[in-house]
Design a protein around this motif. Sequence first.
Motif, PDB file in Angstrom:
ATOM      1  N   SER A 199      -1.451  13.968  -2.763  1.00 22.80           N
ATOM      2  CA  SER A 199      -1.605  12.784  -1.924  1.00 22.80           C
ATOM      3  C   SER A 199      -2.929  12.090  -2.229  1.00 22.80           C
ATOM      4  CB  SER A 199      -1.557  13.181  -0.450  1.00 22.80           C
ATOM      5  OG  SER A 199      -2.656  14.015  -0.125  1.00 22.80           O
ATOM      6  N   VAL A 200      -2.979  10.806  -1.911  1.00 22.73           N
ATOM      7  CA  VAL A 200      -4.179  10.019  -2.166  1.00 22.73           C
ATOM      8  C   VAL A 200      -5.355  10.572  -1.362  1.00 22.73           C
ATOM      9  CG1 VAL A 200      -5.207   7.726  -1.887  1.00 22.73           C
ATOM     10  CG2 VAL A 200      -2.869   7.944  -2.746  1.00 22.73           C
ATOM     11  N   GLU A 201      -5.104  10.998  -0.125  1.00 21.91           N
ATOM     12  CA  GLU A 201      -6.179  11.490   0.730  1.00 21.91           C
ATOM     13  C   GLU A 201      -6.833  12.729   0.151  1.00 21.91           C
ATOM     14  OE1 GLU A 201      -3.226  10.667   1.675  1.00 21.91           O
ATOM     15  OE2 GLU A 201      -3.552   8.870   2.930  1.00 21.91           O
TER      16      GLU A 201
ATOM     17  N   PRO B  63       0.810  -1.226   0.000  1.00 18.43           N
ATOM     18  CA  PRO B  63       0.000   0.000   0.000  1.00 18.43           C
ATOM     19  C   PRO B  63       0.840   1.271   0.000  1.00 18.43           C
ATOM     20  CG  PRO B  63      -0.915  -1.598   1.528  1.00 18.43           C
ATOM     21  CD  PRO B  63       0.388  -2.161   1.058  1.00 18.43           C
TER      22      PRO B  63
ATOM     23  N   ASP C 143      -6.741   0.012  -0.302  1.00 19.49           N
ATOM     24  CA  ASP C 143      -5.343  -0.374  -0.473  1.00 19.49           C
ATOM     25  C   ASP C 143      -5.197  -1.760  -1.095  1.00 19.49           C
ATOM     26  OD1 ASP C 143      -4.238   1.984   0.552  1.00 19.49           O
ATOM     27  OD2 ASP C 143      -4.481   1.284   2.615  1.00 19.49           O
TER      28      ASP C 143
ATOM     29  N   PHE D 276     -10.075   5.242  -0.905  1.00 19.34           N
ATOM     30  CA  PHE D 276      -9.179   4.453  -1.763  1.00 19.34           C
ATOM     31  C   PHE D 276      -8.862   3.155  -1.041  1.00 19.34           C
ATOM     32  CE2 PHE D 276      -5.099   3.005  -3.372  1.00 19.34           C
ATOM     33  CZ  PHE D 276      -5.259   3.155  -4.747  1.00 19.34           C
TER      34      PHE D 276
ATOM     35  N   ARG E 104       0.601   4.155  -2.913  1.00 20.52           N
ATOM     36  CA  ARG E 104       0.300   5.559  -2.628  1.00 20.52           C
ATOM     37  C   ARG E 104       1.437   6.469  -3.092  1.00 20.52           C
ATOM     38  NH1 ARG E 104      -3.840   6.605   1.186  1.00 20.52           N
ATOM     39  NH2 ARG E 104      -5.021   4.698   1.659  1.00 20.52           N
TER      40      ARG E 104
ATOM     41  N   LEU F 269       1.047   6.895  -6.889  1.00 16.22           N
ATOM     42  CA  LEU F 269      -0.039   7.810  -7.223  1.00 16.22           C
ATOM     43  C   LEU F 269       0.332   9.254  -6.915  1.00 16.22           C
ATOM     44  CD1 LEU F 269      -3.136   5.756  -5.990  1.00 16.22           C
ATOM     45  CD2 LEU F 269      -2.426   6.186  -8.349  1.00 16.22           C
ATOM     46  N   GLN F 270       0.980   9.480  -5.785  1.00 23.14           N
ATOM     47  CA  GLN F 270       1.376  10.852  -5.434  1.00 23.14           C
ATOM     48  C   GLN F 270       2.405  11.378  -6.435  1.00 23.14           C
ATOM     49  OE1 GLN F 270       2.368  11.416  -1.348  1.00 23.14           O
ATOM     50  NE2 GLN F 270       3.152  13.490  -1.623  1.00 23.14           N
TER      51      GLN F 270
END
Length: 529
Positions: A110-112, A96, A120, A118, A100, A103-104
């Motif tokens: 950031s994913v958040e 995970p 994991d 999302f 992340r 993606l960042q």
Amino acid sequence: MDDASRGLPEGPARRAARIARVGARYGFGFVFGRRLGPFRREDPERVGPRLRHSLEELGPVFAELGRFLSARRDLLPPEIAAELSRAESPPKPTSPGEVRAILQRELGNSVERMFVSFEDFPVRIGVFTQAHRATLPGGRPALVVISRPGVRRELLAMRPAADVVRRRVGDRLPLDPVEAVSEFAAHTGHRRDMHLAAQNVRRMGEMGLSLRVPEVYRDYSTARCLTLEAPGGWSSPDPEGYRACADALVRLAVGEGIFLADPAPERLAADGKGELWLLDPTEAFSLDPERMRALAEVLAAIRREDVDGIIRSLPLVGASVTKDAAALKRELREALGTLGGPLWREHSLARIRDNALEALRRGDAHLPDELCQLLRSLVGTEELGRTMSGKDYLGIVAAAEAARETISRRRNPRYVLERTARRLNRPELYADYPRQLHALLEELKDGEVEVRFRHGGLDDLISKLDILANRLVFALLIAALIVGSSMLGVFVRGGPQVLGLSIFGFAGFVVAALLGLALLVGIIRSGRL
């Protein structure tokens, strides 16, 4: 030092050394200069299983290389291809934290902050990609597909190993290992390229398929990350749904030349209304329209059971066919006799693929790699339908219907006219014509143009005239010899004589005879007598 480096990813050099160790353990030490392991190269019936086990031990990417090579049944013996097709090495999900981080790095946030939620743990884990559920702002459900890391390191390790194999035993292999690894690297790059995936998704969405194709969220997509529309609360299709999905994928491959390299069941879904979705259409390939037109000609010849037509059409799809096609004709007739007739609906796509490629292999004909991969996808799709529907699913009926539609469409006069218009409506084809015409006129003015004429059918006539002329000259020489010797014998009475003839007449007779003999030998040696 070993403790400090433990757990770190292997570099290409260490990975290549590990390939040699694993190969030696399974009896291929003679290739890498090692002699470990109980096996020897004298047991050829064990080559397929040993090769499969070695690839499985090396990891998922190498196992996928084995499955990739198994599609080349026009080159590999059937027992080795069958073993390679069974290579399995389940990949582990990317952690995970690493997902992340990818993606960042790709999306710049950031994913958040980008996603409301999302998951994991991925819903699909492939060799080259994996997919995660997510929710975008506004409550839009989505599927996020990312390219898995570490694949390039594996590909780099394959190259030196393939080079060693080619140097040591390349002349005894049915295919070039370096070329095979290069093709696999290109194949892998295509499957991991999300820009190409987005183009294929858009093209499939415009075709009006029986499966729902998701939209692409471009603001959440890059070359290594693709975010797709997803149905809310989707679930796996029921058995009849999987059967319908398999039929749709078979028709898509045969009719449009678009096929999934990995037709996994996790790529399909059903929404709450019962609509079937091609949830994850990544890792798709599409054939060139010209290649599909040529494939339609091959299918039409197969439908007519016209072996000569098949052989004439094979080069149009990029296949290599030997000039002496007698063996290929014999093998194709046998294959058509086995697979045709009233029982053609009872044959699986796997059997049709295997028999057809084995006929090509025995006839020394080879297909381009992309067509072999399309056939592999068709077999995988049929296996998907058989496994998930719980019935004896056969994709031959859907494939035959798609083939018939493809032939009709590609031979439709309207399609031919549109295709011709598209070719003519390309200004770049005519932009260079004025410059070429000017260069030709300049060469004509400077006298630099050389005109050559080719004639056909005159060689035989010239040869016969040459033989006639040589025989005529030889006959005149014989006549002159007889006349000259007779005149010398009749009119010359004085002076030294040999055998009752004047020595001058006799000398002239001998010289003429030698010259005639030399001319005769020359004509005989030239084959013109």
